[in-house]
Design an enzyme around this catalytic site. Structure first.
Site, PDB file in Angstrom:
ATOM      1  N   HIS A  17       0.850  -1.192   0.000  1.00  0.00           N
ATOM      2  CA  HIS A  17       0.000   0.000   0.000  1.00  0.00           C
ATOM      3  C   HIS A  17       0.883   1.239   0.000  1.00  0.00           C
ATOM      4  CE1 HIS A  17       0.746   0.464   4.277  1.00  0.00           C
ATOM      5  NE2 HIS A  17       0.207  -0.708   4.550  1.00  0.00           N
ATOM      6  N   HIS A  20       3.975   1.424   2.291  1.00  0.00           N
ATOM      7  CA  HIS A  20       5.202   0.767   1.826  1.00  0.00           C
ATOM      8  C   HIS A  20       5.855   1.578   0.705  1.00  0.00           C
ATOM      9  CE1 HIS A  20       2.444  -2.701   2.992  1.00  0.00           C
ATOM     10  NE2 HIS A  20       3.370  -2.689   3.929  1.00  0.00           N
ATOM     11  N   CYS A 125       2.460 -10.177  20.684  1.00  0.00           N
ATOM     12  CA  CYS A 125       1.567  -9.624  19.659  1.00  0.00           C
ATOM     13  C   CYS A 125       2.033 -10.147  18.310  1.00  0.00           C
ATOM     14  CB  CYS A 125       1.597  -8.093  19.674  1.00  0.00           C
ATOM     15  SG  CYS A 125       0.717  -7.405  18.249  1.00  0.00           S
ATOM     16  N   CYS A 128       2.806  -7.427  15.634  1.00  0.00           N
ATOM     17  CA  CYS A 128       4.135  -6.786  15.749  1.00  0.00           C
ATOM     18  C   CYS A 128       5.248  -7.818  15.752  1.00  0.00           C
ATOM     19  CB  CYS A 128       4.242  -5.985  17.049  1.00  0.00           C
ATOM     20  SG  CYS A 128       3.111  -4.624  17.166  1.00  0.00           S
ATOM     21  N   CYS A 143      -2.356  -4.024  22.233  1.00  0.00           N
ATOM     22  CA  CYS A 143      -1.185  -3.440  21.573  1.00  0.00           C
ATOM     23  C   CYS A 143      -1.588  -2.099  20.969  1.00  0.00           C
ATOM     24  CB  CYS A 143      -0.712  -4.422  20.499  1.00  0.00           C
ATOM     25  SG  CYS A 143       0.101  -3.641  19.119  1.00  0.00           S
ATOM     26  N   HIS A 146      -1.864  -2.397  16.942  1.00  0.00           N
ATOM     27  CA  HIS A 146      -2.855  -3.275  16.320  1.00  0.00           C
ATOM     28  C   HIS A 146      -4.190  -3.324  17.051  1.00  0.00           C
ATOM     29  CE1 HIS A 146       0.981  -4.683  14.620  1.00  0.00           C
ATOM     30  NE2 HIS A 146       0.249  -4.802  13.541  1.00  0.00           N
ATOM     31  N   LYS A 296      -5.989   5.579  10.799  1.00  0.00           N
ATOM     32  CA  LYS A 296      -4.933   4.652  10.437  1.00  0.00           C
ATOM     33  C   LYS A 296      -5.427   3.893   9.192  1.00  0.00           C
ATOM     34  CE  LYS A 296      -2.291   0.884  12.484  1.00  0.00           C
ATOM     35  NZ  LYS A 296      -2.543  -0.353  11.784  1.00  0.00           N
ATOM     36  N   LYS A 299      -6.739  -2.587   6.363  1.00  0.00           N
ATOM     37  CA  LYS A 299      -7.594  -3.380   5.490  1.00  0.00           C
ATOM     38  C   LYS A 299      -8.999  -3.476   6.095  1.00  0.00           C
ATOM     39  CE  LYS A 299      -4.942  -7.018   4.705  1.00  0.00           C
ATOM     40  NZ  LYS A 299      -4.460  -8.324   4.295  1.00  0.00           N
TER      41      LYS A 299
HETATM   42  O1  ME8 Z   1       7.628  -4.028   9.933  1.00  0.00           O
HETATM   43  N1  ME8 Z   1       3.111   5.421   6.991  1.00  0.00           N
HETATM   44  O2  ME8 Z   1       7.169  -4.829   7.812  1.00  0.00           O
HETATM   45  P1  ME8 Z   1       5.861  -4.008   7.434  1.00  0.00           P
HETATM   46  C1  ME8 Z   1       4.414   5.397   6.690  1.00  0.00           C
HETATM   47  N2  ME8 Z   1       8.803  -6.835   8.162  1.00  0.00           N
HETATM   48  N3  ME8 Z   1       5.113   4.267   6.435  1.00  0.00           N
HETATM   49  C2  ME8 Z   1       4.454   3.104   6.468  1.00  0.00           C
HETATM   50  C3  ME8 Z   1       3.074   3.051   6.756  1.00  0.00           C
HETATM   51  C4  ME8 Z   1       2.389   4.287   7.011  1.00  0.00           C
HETATM   52  N4  ME8 Z   1       1.092   4.349   7.285  1.00  0.00           N
HETATM   53  N5  ME8 Z   1       2.703   1.760   6.720  1.00  0.00           N
HETATM   54  C5  ME8 Z   1       3.818   1.022   6.411  1.00  0.00           C
HETATM   55  C6  ME8 Z   1       7.829  -4.796   9.003  1.00  0.00           C
HETATM   56  N6  ME8 Z   1       4.869   1.828   6.251  1.00  0.00           N
HETATM   57  C7  ME8 Z   1       9.002  -5.755   9.047  1.00  0.00           C
HETATM   58  C8  ME8 Z   1      10.264  -4.998   8.729  1.00  0.00           C
HETATM   59  S1  ME8 Z   1      12.897  -4.817   8.360  1.00  0.00           S
HETATM   60  C9  ME8 Z   1      14.223  -5.718   8.800  1.00  0.00           C
HETATM   61  C10 ME8 Z   1      11.514  -5.780   8.833  1.00  0.00           C
HETATM   62  C11 ME8 Z   1       6.242   1.400   5.878  1.00  0.00           C
HETATM   63  O3  ME8 Z   1       5.355  -4.665   6.187  1.00  0.00           O
HETATM   64  C12 ME8 Z   1       7.289   1.927   6.837  1.00  0.00           C
HETATM   65  O4  ME8 Z   1       8.545   1.867   6.225  1.00  0.00           O
HETATM   66  O5  ME8 Z   1       4.950  -3.895   8.574  1.00  0.00           O
HETATM   67  C13 ME8 Z   1       7.246   0.915   7.961  1.00  0.00           C
HETATM   68  O6  ME8 Z   1       8.376   0.968   8.795  1.00  0.00           O
HETATM   69  C14 ME8 Z   1       7.164  -0.367   7.147  1.00  0.00           C
HETATM   70  O7  ME8 Z   1       6.313  -0.013   6.018  1.00  0.00           O
HETATM   71  C15 ME8 Z   1       6.593  -1.538   7.907  1.00  0.00           C
HETATM   72  O8  ME8 Z   1       6.430  -2.595   6.996  1.00  0.00           O
END
Ligand code: ME8
Length: 510
Positions: A17, A20, A125, A128, A143, A146, A296, A299
């Site tokens: 989304h 990311h 959690c 997380c 949490c 979430h 926030k 989905k």
């Molecule tokens: O945490 N605003 O993956 P994740 C800004 N797999 N950035 C956002 C966002 C939002 N609303 N939503 C997501 C994980 N992001 C782990 C990471 S790394 C070794 C492991 C972005 O799929 C932002 O970069 O939950 C956030 O830190 C990341 O997606 C979390 O991605």
């Protein structure tokens, strides 16, 4: 010189989304910027494919975790291709190269006596993928991220002696003169981390007995490596660890992410690296979290904006531009479709688009699409270059992407104002020579703008470059320009060159 930049590896339980794409587009802009500055850039992104969350998501869909990971990592790749993300490598944590590197790290920590076994009861959690203590949760015991109740789990796990590293880490974060200083940005987030570090660190579990979907611990195959340790090590795997060649790019110059996972990157990860005797990353930068119309994005709330939605409305390059400039880069912010369209109309349709189309129209009408003969002049190009030389570069180097874009907008406004002042539509009737001189000056200024726009809007910048009759490959010219800031005497668009027709680059929205 090398530059190694990373995004988080994203969980494959969710479709890509705009959250990311926010981080990934920002990283891409920085990677492109450094390439234009003649750095040997390694840009790593990928997907995080192990752990309870993924196993659960696969079960809910009635497919195997392998199938889920294959499907979803392909989706992430497709979206990054759509957005013209120039990553060097895309890592998947289910790849065998990653198993090897994770095994090497945990075995090294084990051999150094930094891992021990302990019975543990905690609140986990799954969203997380971490344990919490009660004080971390809200008044309902949920949490904060979430809004779900963590599950009480009892396990005998292996623990990493994180508590040993608190003091040293504090030194490396706070002392900018330390040889292995790790810079945490922005400042406020650094201070939050320092505050927490001062309270002391507790050892952390680095293995799970109940999760099969993971990498087995090399010294006890009955357990799997905790998904966060597994995930963080991707930053080494991606550049060929455990082969010595990884040092070509290590230490990372920037780990980019949002604040939700800053703790893992600025505390757990550096401690693991210190334990394993590996240099620390130079910078950990955590941008803000954005909400959509005050909520926030989720989905379940059905209010997720996908990058594809944006691209189908605004086009690829405008999506890149809008995504990273709509809110200041660093703090949290709120976005909305109205805000996106307003910014699109203001910055792109009315400012940049208007500058280009009015200049090209005048040249078409009065000079048959040929750059007119005149005294070559760079006065406007030099003004634009001067505005951008310090501010734009400073802001790019400081990852203030919204400010760098603002610098660009100011430069575009300056040229538009000059056009208003010259009133070329009047000159067309009374002084064709002066008109030729003016149009020539606008074209040169637009070329300088295109050079700076290149990392934000690679395709559009190319189109602009061709439409002004500029010669040579824009990337090569930009690399040269950023090395010495020299503009050739006749500018980049020379007399008698044919102007191109880029079509309407930014159709205005009502
Ligand atoms: O945490 N605003 O993956 P994740 C800004 N797999 N950035 C956002 C966002 C939002 N609303 N939503 C997501 C994980 N992001 C782990 C990471 S790394 C070794 C492991 C972005 O799929 C932002 O970069 O939950 C956030 O830190 C990341 O997606 C979390 O991605």
């Amino acid at each position: 010189m090398k530059f190694y930049i990373t995004t988080p590896i994203y969980y494959v339980n969710d479709i890509p989304h705009i959250g990311h794409s926010y981080t990934t587009i920002a990283a891409d802009i920085l990677a492109r910027w450094k390439r234009l500055n003649n750095y040997d850039v390694f840009f790593l992104t990928g997907t995080d494919e192990h752990g309870a969350k993924i196993a659960q998501a696969a079960k809910e869909k009635g497919i195997s975790p392998e199938d889920l990971c294959n499907q979803m990592s392909a989706k992430f790749k497709a979206v990054w291709q759509l957005l013209n993300i120039s990553y060097t490598d895309f890592i998947r944590t289910t790849e065998s190269r990653h198993f090897e590197s994770v095994e090497k790290i945990v075995q090294t920590l084990f051999d150094k006596g930094l891992i021990f076994k302990k019975k543990y009861e905690g609140l986990y959690c799954v969203g997380c993928e971490r344990f919490y203590v009660l004080k971390d949760l809200d008044e309902n015991g949920c949490c904060l991220l979430h809004k779900t109740k963590p599950v009480l789990q009892f396990e005998e796990n292996y623990f990493f002696k994180l508590s040993q590293f608190g003091d040293e880490l504090l030194k490396r974060i706070t002392d900018a003169t330390h040889q292995e200083h790790i810079q945490i940005q922005p400042e406020e987030r650094k201070n939050e981390i320092i505050g927490k570090l001062k309270l002391g660190l507790e050892d952390v579990s680095i293995s799970r007995t109940t999760i099969e979907w993971g990498i087995p611990l090399p010294f006890d195959k009955s357990q799997t490596v905790y998904v966060w340790i597994d995930a963080l090590v991707n930053y080494l795997t991606g550049i060929d660890f455990p082969k010595e060649e990884f040092k070509k790019y290590w230490p990372a110059d920037v780990h980019l992410m949002a604040k939700d996972i800053l703790w893992f990157h600025s505390v757990i990860w550096p401690a693991v690296l210190m334990g394993a005797g590996i240099e620390l990353p130079k910078k950990v930068y955590s941008h803000g979290f954005f909400t959509l119309n005050g909520n926030k994005m989720s989905k379940s709330l059905g209010n997720v904006i996908s990058p594809e939605d944006l691209v189908s409305k605004y086009g690829v390059d405008s999506t890149r531009y809008l995504t990273v400039t709509l809110i200041p880069f660093g703090p949290d912010g709120d976005i909305s479709w109205e805000g996106l369209t307003l910014k699109y109309n203001t910055d792109l349709a009315n400012n940049l688009g208007n500058l280009l189309s009015r200049t090209l129209k005048m040249a078409e009408k009065n000079f048959n699409n040929i750059i007119p003969q005149t005294k070559p002049n760079l006065y406007l190009a030099n003004q634009v270059a001067d505005i951008l030389k310090d501010s734009f570069i400073y802001n790019m180097e400081n990852i203030a992407l919204h400010k760098a874009a603002e610098n660009l907008q100011n430069a575009i406004t300056l040229v538009n104002q000059q056009i208003e002042q010259d009133a070329p539509w009047k000159l067309a009737k009374i002084d064709k020579d002066k008109l030729a001189y003016c149009i020539y000056s606008y074209l040169q200024a637009i070329d300088i703008i295109a050079i700076h726009l290149l990392c934000f809007m690679p395709e559009i910048a190319q189109k602009i470059w061709h439409s002004t009759g500029a010669t040579g490959n824009i990337e090569d010219i930009a690399k040269k320009y950023f090395a010495d800031f020299n503009i050739p005497d006749e500018g980049f668009s020379v007399e008698n060159a044919k102007l191109g027709n880029p079509g309407i680059l930014f159709p205005r929205f009502p």
